[in-house]
Design an enzyme around this catalytic site. Structure first.
Site, short mmCIF file in Angstrom:
data_model
loop_
_atom_site.label_atom_id
_atom_site.label_comp_id
_atom_site.label_asym_id
_atom_site.label_seq_id
_atom_site.Cartn_x
_atom_site.Cartn_y
_atom_site.Cartn_z
N SER A 183 44.14 28.76 26.30
CA SER A 183 44.47 28.68 27.72
C SER A 183 43.72 27.45 28.73
O SER A 183 44.10 27.03 29.48
CB SER A 183 44.05 29.93 28.50
OG SER A 183 42.51 30.13 28.38
N HIS A 211 49.80 32.97 27.15
CA HIS A 211 50.23 31.67 27.86
C HIS A 211 51.38 30.89 26.98
O HIS A 211 51.61 29.81 27.30
CB HIS A 211 49.00 30.73 27.79
CG HIS A 211 48.11 31.15 28.94
ND1 HIS A 211 48.24 30.71 30.30
CD2 HIS A 211 46.93 31.97 28.92
CE1 HIS A 211 47.21 31.11 30.88
NE2 HIS A 211 46.24 31.87 30.14
N LYS A 242 52.31 36.77 33.49
CA LYS A 242 52.23 35.26 33.62
C LYS A 242 53.56 34.79 33.70
O LYS A 242 54.24 34.98 34.69
CB LYS A 242 51.43 34.70 32.48
CG LYS A 242 49.98 34.96 32.47
CD LYS A 242 49.21 34.36 31.41
CE LYS A 242 47.83 34.44 31.42
NZ LYS A 242 47.28 35.78 31.54
#
Length: 396
Positions: A183, A211, A242
């Site tokens: 990340s 991610h 996300k």
């Protein structure tokens, strides 16, 4: 006693401020999107959200959540095994398994809980966990809760991973654990090579796709798609917070026996409320949308390539990346904070990252691209970065 403790805490807080690593929270008063409004009244372009596909205020997801809220009310008021499992939870779990090419899925309140609850029910002190040095804090904390022997290998370093696997051969079971996308740097784990070593040294593999899911791979199926090894990993963890809508909720998906054991023994699952039905309903709609079109992933990839190319042309030091994360390296913590503050004045919302979020002397501004960004947004950000970069002596 608290008077003494208060002085101790105040001294530590002052030290954090003096080091330039104090974290102020900016307050948003608008929906999360490419352009947002902060409580000062200023409208700015957002380049630091995990909203990779721009779905955080997508109308189809909002409508699905509203409809479910009206039909199923606000919350479940229970953990899953008592009376907190709805048909929506089971449908979402099935959608996630289909998306990643796995056998079954278990939902959590957050991926932090998924990573915190995955190791201890599965492994004992007879076993080994071999973990990448740059894995997320949630993986590190999850490993700490487990009695398995711990081995660590340098970030994405396959020679070091092989060395650690060799040292772990006396253990009963071996589990290699890695982030899919790291990340803070934005680099992608070499899953094909990790699997080769896992097969060679008789180990299982776990990857956190938080991610990378929705971002990496032609259709956003993550690093297992990128490296053509979909369905070959025993455990995948990830988040709905996300790319997948940006709300709340995590998951573990993988081999059915692993998921079944987690339902029986994983403490964050057994002792946390179910995610709200409206979040599950929006998640179901999101996976249906992703099955229908690849438009958002295509736009995200184009935006990322354009932005990173132009930033490199301007002379910025950019970490190598295959994701939607662009780490603009500044190295000095105070400089990173000052740079971010000046960018906000230019209408660009980013955050400077420094120790302990990243290693000492590795401060940076992490730019996160989104399918919600238009070319004019990218150009404005590049121009602002270049202007401030010259003002602060980062660029010549």
């Amino acid at each position: 006693m608290y008077d003494k403790f208060q002085k101790h805490l105040t001294s530590q807080i002052n030290d954090i401020k003096a080091a330039g690593t104090y974290k102020n929270e900016r307050i948003l008063v608008s929906p999360q999107y490419s352009q947002i409004k902060v409580n000062t009244g200023k409208e700015v372009l957002n380049f630091c959200a995990n909203n990779y596909l721009g779905l955080a205020n997508n109308k189809q997801l909002v409508d699905a959540a509203i409809k479910c809220l009206q039909e199923r009310a606000y919350g479940m008021a229970s953990v899953r095994f008592i009376c907190g499992t709805s048909d929506l939870h089971k449908e979402l779990e099935a959608k996630i398994a289909k998306f990643f090419g796995t056998e079954d899925t278990i939902l959590y309140a957050a991926c932090f809980d998924a990573n915190g609850g995955v190791f201890e029910p599965l492994l004992t002190d007879e076993d080994a966990i071999i973990s990448d040095a740059l894995n997320h804090a949630s993986i590190i904390d999850g490993v700490r809760l487990c009695k398995a022997k711990r081995f660590r290998y340098a970030n994405a370093d396959m020679a070091d991973l092989e060395k650690q696997l060799q040292e772990a051969q006396s253990c009963r079971f071996r589990l290699i654990v890695t982030d899919g996308v790291f990340s803070m740097d934005g680099n992608v784990a070499p899953m094909d090579k990790i699997l080769e070593l896992a097969n060679k040294y008789d180990a299982m593999v776990m990857v956190d796709e938080s991610h990378s899911a929705g971002v990496v791979g032609k259709t956003g199926r993550g690093v297992t798609e990128l490296h053509n090894c979909r369905g070959k990993v025993e455990i995948i963890t990830g988040t709905l917070g996300k790319a997948f809508g940006g709300a709340i909720g995590g998951f573990t998906t993988g081999k059915k026996e692993i998921i079944e054991m987690l339902r029986q023994r994983s403490r964050p699952y057994l002792f946390s409320n179910s995610i709200p039905p409206m979040v599950a309903a929006a998640g179901i709609k999101m996976f249906e949308m992703m099955d229908q079109t690849n438009e958002l992933q295509d736009k995200l990839h184009a935006n990322t390539d354009y932005f990173i190319g132009k930033m490199k042309e301007a002379g910025f030091d950019i970490k190598p990346t295959q994701s939607a994360i662009c780490a603009v390296m500044l190295y000095d913590a105070a400089l990173a904070g000052k740079f971010a503050d000046k960018l906000l004045e230019e209408g660009i919302y980013v955050i400077g990252f420094s120790y302990p979020v990243v290693p000492q002397n590795q401060a940076r501004i992490r730019v996160q691209l989104s399918a919600a960004h238009e070319k004019k947004h990218l150009d404005k950000a590049i121009a602002a970065f270049t202007k401030i970069g010259k003002e602060l002596g980062v660029l010549k």
